[in-house]
Motif scaffolding. Structure first.
Motif, PDB file in Angstrom:
ATOM      1  N   ARG A 124       7.922   6.947   6.128  1.00 10.88           N
ATOM      2  CA  ARG A 124       7.784   5.569   5.629  1.00 10.88           C
ATOM      3  C   ARG A 124       8.986   4.760   6.071  1.00 10.88           C
ATOM      4  O   ARG A 124      10.080   4.949   5.538  1.00 10.88           O
ATOM      5  CB  ARG A 124       7.720   5.561   4.105  1.00 10.88           C
ATOM      6  CG  ARG A 124       6.439   6.112   3.538  1.00 10.88           C
ATOM      7  CD  ARG A 124       6.374   5.862   2.040  1.00 10.88           C
ATOM      8  NE  ARG A 124       5.080   6.257   1.517  1.00 10.88           N
ATOM      9  CZ  ARG A 124       4.837   7.420   0.921  1.00 10.88           C
ATOM     10  NH1 ARG A 124       5.810   8.286   0.758  1.00 10.88           N
ATOM     11  NH2 ARG A 124       3.640   7.700   0.483  1.00 10.88           N
ATOM     12  N   PRO A 125       8.805   3.855   7.046  1.00 13.52           N
ATOM     13  CA  PRO A 125       9.945   3.047   7.490  1.00 13.52           C
ATOM     14  C   PRO A 125      10.445   2.125   6.381  1.00 13.52           C
ATOM     15  O   PRO A 125       9.697   1.811   5.472  1.00 13.52           O
ATOM     16  CB  PRO A 125       9.389   2.238   8.657  1.00 13.52           C
ATOM     17  CG  PRO A 125       7.913   2.257   8.482  1.00 13.52           C
ATOM     18  CD  PRO A 125       7.566   3.521   7.753  1.00 13.52           C
ATOM     19  N   TYR A 150      -1.525   7.425   7.788  1.00 15.34           N
ATOM     20  CA  TYR A 150      -1.466   6.248   6.898  1.00 15.34           C
ATOM     21  C   TYR A 150      -2.248   6.493   5.609  1.00 15.34           C
ATOM     22  O   TYR A 150      -1.883   6.025   4.540  1.00 15.34           O
ATOM     23  CB  TYR A 150      -2.002   4.990   7.606  1.00 15.34           C
ATOM     24  CG  TYR A 150      -3.510   4.822   7.533  1.00 15.34           C
ATOM     25  CD1 TYR A 150      -4.117   4.174   6.459  1.00 15.34           C
ATOM     26  CD2 TYR A 150      -4.343   5.322   8.531  1.00 15.34           C
ATOM     27  CE1 TYR A 150      -5.497   4.043   6.378  1.00 15.34           C
ATOM     28  CE2 TYR A 150      -5.712   5.202   8.456  1.00 15.34           C
ATOM     29  CZ  TYR A 150      -6.287   4.556   7.381  1.00 15.34           C
ATOM     30  OH  TYR A 150      -7.647   4.438   7.298  1.00 15.34           O
ATOM     31  N   GLN A 190       8.654   1.091   2.799  1.00 18.51           N
ATOM     32  CA  GLN A 190       9.458   0.988   1.581  1.00 18.51           C
ATOM     33  C   GLN A 190      10.048  -0.411   1.463  1.00 18.51           C
ATOM     34  O   GLN A 190      10.675  -0.889   2.404  1.00 18.51           O
ATOM     35  CB  GLN A 190      10.601   1.989   1.631  1.00 18.51           C
ATOM     36  CG  GLN A 190      10.139   3.413   1.831  1.00 18.51           C
ATOM     37  CD  GLN A 190      11.277   4.394   1.700  1.00 18.51           C
ATOM     38  OE1 GLN A 190      11.687   4.748   0.613  1.00 18.51           O
ATOM     39  NE2 GLN A 190      11.806   4.798   2.833  1.00 18.51           N
ATOM     40  N   CYS A 240       0.802  -1.225   0.000  1.00 21.45           N
ATOM     41  CA  CYS A 240       0.000   0.000   0.000  1.00 21.45           C
ATOM     42  C   CYS A 240       0.834   1.274   0.000  1.00 21.45           C
ATOM     43  O   CYS A 240       0.279   2.369  -0.063  1.00 21.45           O
ATOM     44  CB  CYS A 240      -0.924   0.013   1.211  1.00 21.45           C
ATOM     45  SG  CYS A 240      -2.162  -1.276   1.140  1.00 21.45           S
ATOM     46  N   LEU A 281       3.056   2.236   2.480  1.00 19.09           N
ATOM     47  CA  LEU A 281       3.358   2.786   3.802  1.00 19.09           C
ATOM     48  C   LEU A 281       4.749   2.410   4.265  1.00 19.09           C
ATOM     49  O   LEU A 281       5.318   3.047   5.149  1.00 19.09           O
ATOM     50  CB  LEU A 281       2.352   2.272   4.836  1.00 19.09           C
ATOM     51  CG  LEU A 281       0.897   2.580   4.540  1.00 19.09           C
ATOM     52  CD1 LEU A 281       0.002   1.948   5.581  1.00 19.09           C
ATOM     53  CD2 LEU A 281       0.698   4.078   4.534  1.00 19.09           C
ATOM     54  N   ARG A 339      -2.060   2.749  -6.364  1.00 17.77           N
ATOM     55  CA  ARG A 339      -2.705   3.110  -5.099  1.00 17.77           C
ATOM     56  C   ARG A 339      -4.173   3.461  -5.294  1.00 17.77           C
ATOM     57  O   ARG A 339      -4.989   3.276  -4.391  1.00 17.77           O
ATOM     58  CB  ARG A 339      -1.969   4.269  -4.436  1.00 17.77           C
ATOM     59  CG  ARG A 339      -0.587   3.870  -3.967  1.00 17.77           C
ATOM     60  CD  ARG A 339       0.017   4.970  -3.140  1.00 17.77           C
ATOM     61  NE  ARG A 339       1.454   4.801  -3.016  1.00 17.77           N
ATOM     62  CZ  ARG A 339       2.276   5.762  -2.623  1.00 17.77           C
ATOM     63  NH1 ARG A 339       1.807   6.944  -2.306  1.00 17.77           N
ATOM     64  NH2 ARG A 339       3.564   5.540  -2.514  1.00 17.77           N
ATOM     65  N   LEU A 372      -0.387   8.679   3.164  1.00 19.39           N
ATOM     66  CA  LEU A 372       0.778   7.956   2.654  1.00 19.39           C
ATOM     67  C   LEU A 372       0.390   6.838   1.690  1.00 19.39           C
ATOM     68  O   LEU A 372       1.193   6.434   0.858  1.00 19.39           O
ATOM     69  CB  LEU A 372       1.599   7.378   3.817  1.00 19.39           C
ATOM     70  CG  LEU A 372       2.243   8.407   4.746  1.00 19.39           C
ATOM     71  CD1 LEU A 372       2.972   7.710   5.873  1.00 19.39           C
ATOM     72  CD2 LEU A 372       3.186   9.318   3.987  1.00 19.39           C
ATOM     73  N   SER A 373      -0.847   6.329   1.822  1.00 15.91           N
ATOM     74  CA  SER A 373      -1.252   5.234   0.933  1.00 15.91           C
ATOM     75  C   SER A 373      -2.072   5.758  -0.251  1.00 15.91           C
ATOM     76  O   SER A 373      -2.547   4.978  -1.071  1.00 15.91           O
ATOM     77  CB  SER A 373      -2.071   4.193   1.705  1.00 15.91           C
ATOM     78  OG  SER A 373      -3.296   4.752   2.121  1.00 15.91           O
ATOM     79  N   GLY A 400      -1.592   8.474  13.920  1.00 17.60           N
ATOM     80  CA  GLY A 400      -1.599   7.334  13.003  1.00 17.60           C
ATOM     81  C   GLY A 400      -2.451   7.555  11.760  1.00 17.60           C
ATOM     82  O   GLY A 400      -2.391   6.769  10.823  1.00 17.60           O
ATOM     83  N   THR A 435      -7.407   4.162  13.897  1.00 20.75           N
ATOM     84  CA  THR A 435      -6.968   5.554  13.961  1.00 20.75           C
ATOM     85  C   THR A 435      -7.951   6.422  13.212  1.00 20.75           C
ATOM     86  O   THR A 435      -8.168   6.245  12.019  1.00 20.75           O
ATOM     87  CB  THR A 435      -5.592   5.731  13.321  1.00 20.75           C
ATOM     88  OG1 THR A 435      -5.642   5.187  12.011  1.00 20.75           O
ATOM     89  CG2 THR A 435      -4.513   5.003  14.079  1.00 20.75           C
ATOM     90  N   THR A 451      13.179   9.810   0.536  1.00 25.46           N
ATOM     91  CA  THR A 451      13.831   8.838   1.410  1.00 25.46           C
ATOM     92  C   THR A 451      12.855   8.216   2.395  1.00 25.46           C
ATOM     93  O   THR A 451      13.176   7.231   3.044  1.00 25.46           O
ATOM     94  CB  THR A 451      14.956   9.510   2.215  1.00 25.46           C
ATOM     95  OG1 THR A 451      14.382  10.586   2.974  1.00 25.46           O
ATOM     96  CG2 THR A 451      16.037  10.055   1.313  1.00 25.46           C
ATOM     97  N   GLY A 452      11.681   8.801   2.528  1.00 20.71           N
ATOM     98  CA  GLY A 452      10.713   8.264   3.467  1.00 20.71           C
ATOM     99  C   GLY A 452      10.987   8.652   4.911  1.00 20.71           C
ATOM    100  O   GLY A 452      10.327   8.163   5.826  1.00 20.71           O
TER     101      GLY A 452
END
Ligand SMILES: Nc1ncnc2c1ncn2[C@@H]1O[C@H](COP(=O)(O)OP(=O)(O)OP(=O)(O)O)[C@@H](O)[C@H]1O
Ligand SMILES: [Mg+2]
Lengths: 326, 261
Positions: free
Chosen positions: B260-261, B98, A64, A60, A62, A85, B101-102, B95, A96, B255-256
């Motif tokens: 984004r981890p 998300y 990498q 999705c 979120l 996406r 980011l998606s 949170g 959340t 780079t996130g």
């Protein structure tokens, strides 16, 4: 933006050797490969920390990916993220929500965010199908946990996705919502939406999924058609504990394919309950009596998906890797 | 218009984020308006009436009028930073980020939504201060277009800066420490309420290292045509800062970093 309508039966999601190593050096996904067909429902099972959420989050956008690639309807998720996406809806595991928004506004917001023109009629349909219509003007903070979960589903459906990810949709959800949820899932599947869900409830996976995948220690250790798994489930065993040890099986018992334990004190008969009626328990017992073999106890057992699952995930990580390689 | 736009970018997403952020600000509308009106009035009463009666004129301008650009700049900087930093920090903290980011949105679209809304609010507040000042003194604006340009560029670049701050911050202290410990002192030492001519030469040169001085000076020039540094230096400076912040935001999304981890 153009809307892509994938053909049912074509590969809509292709995960190819996907690996994820988090910044701390933890390998959460180890070369996961999986192809999913349009219109399919896949359930991912696995213990806590197995990597289910990491897999979904990577697809999705979120998280990498560290290596490997993912194609959605033939488009790469990193280079063609706009296309991929827009096809995906995500219901995250964590609840959340923005406390000070109304249900209606937050769902409309999601639709806009995913690039779709406003469509109040669609939002209304989604809210009604999730029994949220009478709550549409409520602030999110005034909703119960289960209702918030419904709101998250409504948000994910707001832009009419073709793939829906449900990350533990039934965690902390009452029976009625669970029923509603599966009703929605079957409606969605009827309209051709591909659904990938994670769950800790095996009965749930059994009930609705076409295929079941098991993830453990970041590896996809099993993916199988539910029917194939059910066939395994359909196998029953009859165990007979004998009074006197046997040296070998008498010829008269050969047709039944019995197994004799090493110490000769136990006979195991495996049979298939799915083959209607024709299980020969009575013939076996008859043959035993004729051969003069007496037993002191007997019991039958059936392996459940749960047992298969627990057996799989309890192996140490490298043991599984070997098992998968053989 | 919307259909053409939606072909080249995710126009609905920009609009959704922008409207969401403006709605968040509308919920605190009263305090958003009352606060600048009240503080501006207080500044005029304290600085203008009490101190101003002794200072009389600075560079040919009445003291009350002299401090107006400084007041606007103080409000622009603190509001831009706090609006934008909170706008992205909070979803990250709760949170809900998300979803952004998606979503099929580019960095530019995310920035347009969040930073655009933060800058809009800061500009509105700046104009409210300007209007409030009009009640106390007679306003004279020599170059209204340049004034607006300064206000918009400052609001945009510091909203971008605040956006970066909000992504970087991983607790509430970090979020409030930069505005309180860096920006406010820089504004006060940047000639907002005095002319650096009034300082000893050493301090004059040190003041020139304060970036906020250039902003205040440029904005003041657009009002009264008096400045400490050339107005073009100020304009180029703030534009460069805008570009640097844009570059940093791009790097963050590439780079996130912390998102984004
Ligand atoms: N941002 C992160 N940084 C480092 N490690 C992480 C991060 N997110 C997850 N992990 C680790 O990756 C592993 C997989 O986590 P993940 O959330 O994917 O598991 P899961 O299968 O969804 O578990 P659950 O059933 O509890 O939801 C865990 O060991 C977790 O601690
Ligand atoms: Mg999870």
């Amino acid at each position: 933006m153009a809307v892509i309508e994938p053909e049912v039966g074509s590969t809509i999601l292709s995960i190819q050797q996907l690996s994820k190593v988090y910044a701390g050096g933890f390998a959460a996904l180890k070369s996961v490969s999986l192809d999913i067909k349009a219109g399919e429902i896949i359930a991912l099972l696995g213990p806590n920390g197995a990597g289910k959420t990491t897999l979904i989050s990577t697809i999705c956008g979120l998280v990498q990916p560290s290596s490997g690639r993912v194609l959605v309807a033939g488009h790469d998720i990193t280079t063609d993220y706009r296309i991929t996406r827009a096809l995906i809806g995500l219901v995250p595991q964590e609840l959340t929500t923005d406390s000070f928004e109304t249900v209606w506004n937050t769902v409309s917001f999601s639709r806009g965010l995913f690039g779709r023109a406003p469509d109040p009629a669609h939002i209304e349909r989604v809210l009604r199908s999730l029994s949220l219509w009478d709550k549409k003007d409520n602030m999110l903070r005034t909703l119960s946990g289960g209702m918030k979960r419904r709101v998250l589903i409504a948000k994910a459906l707001s832009h009419e996705p073709r793939i829906l990810f449900l990350d533990e949709p039934t965690a902390g959800v009452d029976v009625s919502l669970r029923k509603d949820m599966w009703a929605i899932v079957s409606d969605l599947r009827a309209s051709g939406v591909t659904i990938i869900l994670t769950t800790h409830y095996i009965e749930e996976a059994e009930e609705i999924a076409d295929r079941i995948g098991v993830i453990n220690h970041g590896e996809l250790i099993l993916v199988e058609e539910k029917r194939a798994l059910m066939a395994k489930l359909g196998k029953k065993q009859l165990e007979l504990e004998l009074f006197d040890p046997l040296e070998g099986l008498p010829n008269s018992l050969a047709p039944f394919g019995l197994e004799l334990s090493a110490n000769g004190l136990k006979l195991i008969y495996t049979f298939d309950t799915t083959e209607s009626g024709e299980n020969n328990i009575s013939s076996v017992l008859e043959a035993l009596r004729e051969a003069g073999i007496t037993f002191k106890d007997l019991h039958t057992s059936q392996s459940s998906l749960e047992e298969i699952f627990v057996g799989l995930v309890n192996q140490p990580a490298d043991g599984i890797a070997q098992g998968a390689a053989t | 218009m919307s259909t053409i736009l939606s072909r080249v970018m995710n126009y609905y997403a920009v609009l959704a984020i922008y409207k969401f952020e403006m709605a968040r600000m509308r919920r605190t509308l009263l305090q958003s308006i009352v606060t600048p009106v009240l503080t501006t009035s207080l500044y005029f009463i304290v600085f203008g009436a009490a101190i101003g009666s002794r200072i009389q004129e600075v560079g040919g301008v009445g003291y009350g009028a002299f401090i107006v650009p400084g007041l606007i700049m103080l409000s622009l900087l603190t509001n831009s930073i706090s609006n934008a930093s909170f706008g992205i920090y909070f979803p990250k903290f709760s949170g809900t980020v998300y979803e952004v980011l998606s979503a099929p949105v580019s960095t530019l679209e995310v920035v347009l939504g969040y930073v655009g809304a933060a800058a809009t609010k800061a500009i509105i507040l700046g104009l409210i201060i300007l209007a409030t000042a009009g009640f106390f003194i007679e306003l004279r604006i020599a170059h209204p277009i340049i004034m607006l340009l300064f206000i918009v560029l400052t609001a945009l670049s510091f909203s971008l800066f605040g956006f970066i701050l909000g992504i970087w911050a991983d607790n509430f202290e970090k979020l409030s420490i930069v505005p309180a410990l860096i920006i406010t002192p820089l504004v006060f030492l940047g000639g907002s309420f005095y002319s650096t001519d009034m300082l000893p030469p050493v301090w004059q040169s040190i003041s020139l290292m304060n970036p906020v001085l250039y902003l205040v000076s440029g904005l003041r020039w657009s009002f009264y045509e008096i400045s400490e540094v050339n107005v073009w230096v100020s304009l180029v400076g703030v534009s460069l800062f805008l570009l640097v912040c844009l570059g940093v935001v791009y790097a963050i999304f590439r780079t996130g970093y912390r998102l984004r981890p």
